[in-house]
Design a protein around this motif. Structure first.
Motif, PDB file in Angstrom:
ATOM      1  N   TYR A 225     -17.339  20.959  -6.634  1.00  0.00           N
ATOM      2  CA  TYR A 225     -17.887  20.593  -8.018  1.00  0.00           C
ATOM      3  C   TYR A 225     -17.268  21.690  -8.868  1.00  0.00           C
ATOM      4  O   TYR A 225     -17.446  21.976 -10.125  1.00  0.00           O
ATOM      5  N   ALA A 226     -18.070  22.665  -8.649  1.00  0.00           N
ATOM      6  CA  ALA A 226     -18.519  24.180  -9.468  1.00  0.00           C
ATOM      7  C   ALA A 226     -17.463  24.801  -9.785  1.00  0.00           C
ATOM      8  O   ALA A 226     -17.532  25.360 -10.941  1.00  0.00           O
ATOM      9  N   SER A 227     -15.558  24.668  -8.916  1.00  0.00           N
ATOM     10  CA  SER A 227     -14.670  25.285  -9.184  1.00  0.00           C
ATOM     11  C   SER A 227     -14.154  24.878 -10.545  1.00  0.00           C
ATOM     12  O   SER A 227     -12.999  25.717 -10.933  1.00  0.00           O
ATOM     13  N   ALA A 228     -14.016  23.490  -9.659  1.00  0.00           N
ATOM     14  CA  ALA A 228     -12.919  22.570 -10.430  1.00  0.00           C
ATOM     15  C   ALA A 228     -13.294  22.829 -12.603  1.00  0.00           C
ATOM     16  O   ALA A 228     -14.355  23.008 -13.001  1.00  0.00           O
ATOM     17  N   PRO A 229     -12.164  23.021 -12.897  1.00  0.00           N
ATOM     18  CA  PRO A 229     -12.124  22.955 -14.534  1.00  0.00           C
ATOM     19  C   PRO A 229     -13.391  21.658 -15.049  1.00  0.00           C
ATOM     20  O   PRO A 229     -13.599  21.041 -14.171  1.00  0.00           O
ATOM     21  N   ALA A 230     -14.027  21.927 -16.085  1.00  0.00           N
ATOM     22  CA  ALA A 230     -14.977  20.620 -16.922  1.00  0.00           C
ATOM     23  C   ALA A 230     -14.527  19.135 -16.278  1.00  0.00           C
ATOM     24  O   ALA A 230     -15.181  18.740 -15.722  1.00  0.00           O
ATOM     25  N   PRO A 231     -12.960  18.442 -17.179  1.00  0.00           N
ATOM     26  CA  PRO A 231     -12.821  17.480 -16.819  1.00  0.00           C
ATOM     27  C   PRO A 231     -13.303  16.997 -15.262  1.00  0.00           C
ATOM     28  O   PRO A 231     -13.035  15.758 -15.188  1.00  0.00           O
ATOM     29  N   VAL A 232     -11.873  17.983 -14.507  1.00  0.00           N
ATOM     30  CA  VAL A 232     -11.699  17.264 -12.949  1.00  0.00           C
ATOM     31  C   VAL A 232     -12.877  17.175 -11.896  1.00  0.00           C
ATOM     32  O   VAL A 232     -13.392  15.817 -11.199  1.00  0.00           O
ATOM     33  N   SER A 233     -14.665  17.930 -12.403  1.00  0.00           N
ATOM     34  CA  SER A 233     -15.919  17.949 -12.133  1.00  0.00           C
ATOM     35  C   SER A 233     -16.312  16.397 -12.208  1.00  0.00           C
ATOM     36  O   SER A 233     -17.307  15.801 -11.632  1.00  0.00           O
ATOM     37  N   ILE A 234     -15.954  16.165 -14.056  1.00  0.00           N
ATOM     38  CA  ILE A 234     -16.033  15.371 -14.056  1.00  0.00           C
ATOM     39  C   ILE A 234     -15.894  13.712 -13.138  1.00  0.00           C
ATOM     40  O   ILE A 234     -16.318  12.500 -12.952  1.00  0.00           O
ATOM     41  N   LEU A 235     -14.533  14.022 -13.417  1.00  0.00           N
ATOM     42  CA  LEU A 235     -13.378  12.827 -11.987  1.00  0.00           C
ATOM     43  C   LEU A 235     -14.119  13.021 -10.667  1.00  0.00           C
ATOM     44  O   LEU A 235     -14.694  11.845 -10.664  1.00  0.00           O
ATOM     45  N   LEU A 236     -14.192  14.166 -10.061  1.00  0.00           N
ATOM     46  CA  LEU A 236     -15.105  13.740  -8.540  1.00  0.00           C
ATOM     47  C   LEU A 236     -15.733  13.053  -8.125  1.00  0.00           C
ATOM     48  O   LEU A 236     -15.966  12.880  -7.760  1.00  0.00           O
ATOM     49  N   ALA A 237     -17.305  13.604  -9.472  1.00  0.00           N
ATOM     50  CA  ALA A 237     -18.363  13.494  -9.329  1.00  0.00           C
ATOM     51  C   ALA A 237     -18.940  12.059  -9.962  1.00  0.00           C
ATOM     52  O   ALA A 237     -19.444  10.971  -8.892  1.00  0.00           O
ATOM     53  N   GLY A 238     -17.988  11.546 -11.053  1.00  0.00           N
ATOM     54  CA  GLY A 238     -17.853  10.629 -11.574  1.00  0.00           C
ATOM     55  C   GLY A 238     -17.297   9.146 -10.674  1.00  0.00           C
ATOM     56  O   GLY A 238     -17.833   8.330 -10.843  1.00  0.00           O
ATOM     57  N   VAL A 239     -16.056   9.769  -9.994  1.00  0.00           N
ATOM     58  CA  VAL A 239     -15.926   8.122  -8.787  1.00  0.00           C
ATOM     59  C   VAL A 239     -14.782   8.650  -7.892  1.00  0.00           C
ATOM     60  O   VAL A 239     -15.170   7.855  -7.097  1.00  0.00           O
ATOM     61  N   VAL A 240     -14.434   9.424  -7.639  1.00  0.00           N
ATOM     62  CA  VAL A 240     -13.023  10.052  -7.258  1.00  0.00           C
ATOM     63  C   VAL A 240     -14.219   9.945  -5.457  1.00  0.00           C
ATOM     64  O   VAL A 240     -14.061   9.247  -4.318  1.00  0.00           O
ATOM     65  N   THR A 241     -15.003  11.303  -5.206  1.00  0.00           N
ATOM     66  CA  THR A 241     -15.876  11.200  -3.806  1.00  0.00           C
ATOM     67  C   THR A 241     -16.401   9.761  -3.384  1.00  0.00           C
ATOM     68  O   THR A 241     -16.430   8.829  -2.597  1.00  0.00           O
ATOM     69  N   LYS A 242     -17.173   8.716  -4.754  1.00  0.00           N
ATOM     70  CA  LYS A 242     -17.747   7.511  -4.619  1.00  0.00           C
ATOM     71  C   LYS A 242     -16.854   6.383  -3.785  1.00  0.00           C
ATOM     72  O   LYS A 242     -17.044   5.507  -3.194  1.00  0.00           O
ATOM     73  N   THR A 243     -15.501   6.538  -4.606  1.00  0.00           N
ATOM     74  CA  THR A 243     -14.476   5.929  -3.999  1.00  0.00           C
ATOM     75  C   THR A 243     -13.665   5.813  -3.281  1.00  0.00           C
ATOM     76  O   THR A 243     -13.624   5.183  -2.223  1.00  0.00           O
ATOM     77  N   LEU A 244     -13.460   7.009  -2.658  1.00  0.00           N
ATOM     78  CA  LEU A 244     -12.887   7.062  -1.320  1.00  0.00           C
ATOM     79  C   LEU A 244     -13.793   7.137  -0.857  1.00  0.00           C
ATOM     80  O   LEU A 244     -13.325   7.264   0.671  1.00  0.00           O
ATOM     81  N   GLY A 245     -15.062   7.922  -0.780  1.00  0.00           N
ATOM     82  CA  GLY A 245     -15.910   7.518   0.384  1.00  0.00           C
ATOM     83  C   GLY A 245     -17.001   6.242   0.672  1.00  0.00           C
ATOM     84  O   GLY A 245     -17.000   6.264   1.671  1.00  0.00           O
ATOM     85  N   VAL A 246     -17.602   6.545  -0.512  1.00  0.00           N
ATOM     86  CA  VAL A 246     -19.136   5.828  -0.190  1.00  0.00           C
ATOM     87  C   VAL A 246     -17.957   3.657  -0.619  1.00  0.00           C
ATOM     88  O   VAL A 246     -18.445   3.227   0.091  1.00  0.00           O
ATOM     89  N   TYR A 247     -16.862   3.697  -1.438  1.00  0.00           N
ATOM     90  CA  TYR A 247     -16.636   2.342  -1.098  1.00  0.00           C
ATOM     91  C   TYR A 247     -16.369   1.770  -0.557  1.00  0.00           C
ATOM     92  O   TYR A 247     -15.510   1.070  -0.325  1.00  0.00           O
TER      93      TYR A 247
END
Length: 472
Positions: A225-247
């Protein structure tokens, strides 16, 4: 018609690679149009109806279905991708990288949509890997040292998770002879307590916990999260980990394995550890994005606490918190992007008083922080309240009290963050800072309006959107 949410992005992805240089400049607009189409599709009964395709398109037909949970996830995916594209403008400036970024965002959209809609466990894994591969490349897109390191850590943990998930799928295939949800359910109904089923559930969940980044499987997440470009951090935190893991964890438990006492204990234990220790770890951070990364771990812990109850109220609360977390955590990463864009730093010890120079960013950041902390009447308060009520209803009084304490810890580190960055005397050297550009203030305002609106109209939203989802 559900296949259109996969086939249309695929068609545009292929078409974009045949465009001239002038046409490629429209790549961002294409992805934004796709995200708008998906938001429309979520509320369109015709598209959400799973009608079979005809002609050549039938070759690409999948075992797809949507329910209330799928619709909420599709909405989250579309919102976050649109926000990430708005934020990308000041951070992805080279023309060729903008084109590659847009193409990878389409690939991410396809993969996440596939994970949400398929009802075949192996097809879910395939789309799971498509989204993960796009995420690796997006993190490392700028080819700098820290992003490459973050992408490498993400790749290693994701590879281990892949081994676990594929092993579980292999065991399930041995048991059921098929990978469709319907066949697996029937096989599990015949022998629900066999050792192989218990083994498959444990291995599968271990892989998904890695993808969700919950403790103690979180090692890669703060760096990614910290090293990714800003828009990618938004993508990862906003939806990627929640879709691939939580959902995915929620889907396989609800549709395949069901709730057992031992499984509920595991979910509650993972949720409690993540909620408490994620918040404690966030309090010790000086880098803004690392603070938000540990905050995400804590909030995902809250989701697992609600889901671990196994009751309609708990499941509804978990789903509600998924959406709320998507909104307020995306907003906080947008605010971090604005601060980084204007100050060139994310070190909170080197800034203060920025609210006087960046009023929109400062105000929206306060709203997101209070929502994350569960302060009424903002959106995050209601989902956290329902989670605590669900825990109390199940007799988990100690867990409910600890969840309230985790929320107080969240309020503590969020107030420290606000004081360090936005309030107090303006730090020397920041006198020339001005408000972020339209590409950063517009998404902040949109997300802040959602936080306030959902909070104020929560009775209508809960009774018409959230509770109808829980028909299990």
């Amino acid at each position: 018609m559900l296949s259109l949410l996969i086939l249309i992005p695929l068609a545009f992805l292929l078409l974009m690679n045949f465009l001239t240089l002038k046409g490629r400049r429209m790549a961002f607009a294409v992805v934004m149009a796709l995200s708008f189409f998906q938001i429309y599709a979520v509320f369109c009964p015709t598209i959400m109806a799973n009608r079979p395709l005809h002609g050549l398109a039938s070759v690409f037909d999948f075992t797809l279905a949507v329910d209330g949970l799928s619709r909420i996830m599709l909405l989250c995916i579309a919102i976050v991708i649109f926000i990430a594209l708005l934020v990308a403008a000041p951070f992805v400036k080279e023309e060729d990288k903008r084109f590659y970024f847009a193409g990878l965002m389409i690939l991410e959209l396809m993969g996440l949509n596939g994970v949400v809609m398929v009802r075949d466990i192996f097809s879910m894994y395939v789309f799971w890997e498509v989204a993960a591969a796009a995420s690796f490349i997006l993190i490392a897109l700028q080819k700098k040292r820290d992003p490459l390191e973050g992408a490498f850590k993400y790749l290693i943990f994701s590879s281990v998770a892949t081994v676990f998930v594929l092993s579980a799928i292999a065991i399930i295939l041995l048991i059921s002879g098929d990978t469709s949800f319907a066949a697996i359910r029937e096989a599990l109904r015949v022998s629900p307590h066999s050792f192989l089923i218990t083994l498959a559930v444990g291995i599968f969940l271990a892989g998904l916990f890695m993808k969700a980044g919950v403790m103690p499987f979180h090692g890669y997440l703060p760096d990614a999260y910290a090293s990714a470009p800003a828009p990618v951090s938004i993508l990862l935190a906003g939806v990627v980990t929640k879709t691939l893991g939580v959902y995915t964890a929620m889907r396989i438990v609800i549709d395949l394995f069901g709730f057992s006492a031992s499984l509920q204990s595991i979910l509650l234990c993972i949720g409690l550890i993540s909620a408490i220790f994620g918040a404690l770890a966030a309090m010790g951070q000086k880098d803004l994005k690392r603070l938000l990364a540990y905050s995400s771990i804590s909030q995902v812990g809250y989701i697992f606490l609600g889901f671990g109850c196994g009751t309609p109220l708990g499941i509804a609360a978990a789903i509600f918190h998924i959406f709320n977390h998507t909104v307020f955590k995306s907003l906080l990463f947008v605010n971090a992007a604005a601060v980084e864009d204007r100050t060139g730093s994310l070190d909170m010890s080197r800034m203060s008083g920025l609210a006087s120079r960046m009023p929109v960013t400062g105000t929206t950041s306060v709203l997101a922080s209070l929502s994350a902390s569960g302060v009424p009447p903002l959106a995050g308060f209601w989902s956290k309240l329902f989670i605590v009520l669900a825990l109390w209803q199940c007799g988990h009084y100690g867990v409910a009290a600890t969840a309230v304490m985790a929320s107080l810890l969240t309020l503590a580190y969020m107030l420290l963050f606000q004081r360090s960055v936005f309030f107090g005397t303006l730090e020397k050297g920041l006198e020339g800072v001005v408000e972020a550009g339209f590409g950063l203030t517009l998404p902040a305002i949109i997300l802040a309006v959602l936080i306030v609106g959902i909070g104020l109209f929560f009775p209508y939203i809960v009774h018409t959107v959230i509770f109808p989802v829980v028909s299990y």
